[in-house]
Design a protein around this motif. Sequence first.
Motif, PDB file in Angstrom:
ATOM      1  N   GLN A 103      32.850  23.506 107.936  1.00 13.97           N
ATOM      2  CA  GLN A 103      33.627  24.591 107.346  1.00 13.97           C
ATOM      3  C   GLN A 103      34.972  24.731 108.054  1.00 13.97           C
ATOM      4  OE1 GLN A 103      33.265  26.479 104.766  1.00 13.97           O
ATOM      5  NE2 GLN A 103      31.137  26.315 104.148  1.00 13.97           N
TER       6      GLN A 103
ATOM      7  N   LYS B 268      28.970  24.825 110.331  1.00 12.66           N
ATOM      8  CA  LYS B 268      30.121  25.597 110.818  1.00 12.66           C
ATOM      9  C   LYS B 268      31.285  24.689 111.181  1.00 12.66           C
ATOM     10  CE  LYS B 268      27.882  27.906 114.036  1.00 12.66           C
ATOM     11  NZ  LYS B 268      27.650  28.860 115.150  1.00 12.66           N
TER      12      LYS B 268
ATOM     13  N   GLY C 146      32.748  29.272 113.093  1.00 11.98           N
ATOM     14  CA  GLY C 146      31.768  30.105 112.413  1.00 11.98           C
ATOM     15  C   GLY C 146      32.195  31.544 112.254  1.00 11.98           C
TER      16      GLY C 146
ATOM     17  N   GLY D  75      29.202  23.618 117.717  1.00 12.98           N
ATOM     18  CA  GLY D  75      28.903  24.812 116.936  1.00 12.98           C
ATOM     19  C   GLY D  75      27.508  25.367 117.086  1.00 12.98           C
TER      20      GLY D  75
END
Length: 242
Positions: free
Chosen positions: A184, A181, A124, A147
């Motif tokens: 990602q 997160k 993140g 996360g």
Amino acid sequence: PSEYYIDTLGGDEKTPFLKLRSPFNKENRKIIVAPNVSLRYKRRNETIEKVVQYLTSLIKSKLGNYFIYCPSYEYLNLLEPYLALLDIDLHVQRKDMTDEEKQSFLNHFESNPTKTTVGLAIVGGSFGEGIDLVSDRLIGVAVIGVGLPQLCFERDLIKDYMSIIHENGFDYSYVYPAINKVMQAVGRLIRTENDKGIALLIDDRYCSSPYSTLFKDEWNDYEIITEVSELEEIVQKFWENK
């Protein structure tokens, strides 16, 4: 989930949306889940050595560039001394890095590396999204934990409000942002149709609801391991076929 984004953007059940699958070949990436390690805060000191074993196996499997994403700076500081003992080039994300320092960090991950380079970062954080290390500039990613953000007053307000509307306020306030997160971070791995790599997710919660259901559409071919030897076998087989 799509309804999460529709809700938070002010839509409703009648709002149209378009959902597209990834255009990249799934054969070019391998998702591996290690669910026999608890990353809950009270148990992190107990399980750190098991985490290190998994990470060591991953980054020693093939010479190259890797990112390891930690759940917090506290955990990063706990993990760093273990990785510093390995024969690798280790680069660590620090708090309040300038743009120049961030770019210098990324510049260490070069094409055609002659030594394994590892980036230790925060899930993140600055290196968890919006960066493109294509081709062999990044061949492996490990995410430690799921996360989850820290408990705070603002998120608890959102949780309480969404619980009235959907009865799953904790998911809206904590779980959905957390898994985003993670996605990602793993998304740094495959940036073009020619990229290849391995993602390792370490936490027992990945095999339980709601986490296990949130990425089943895109990551339904992930493999579960319980021993380091299994990781070694899967990784070796993956790279042999590439």
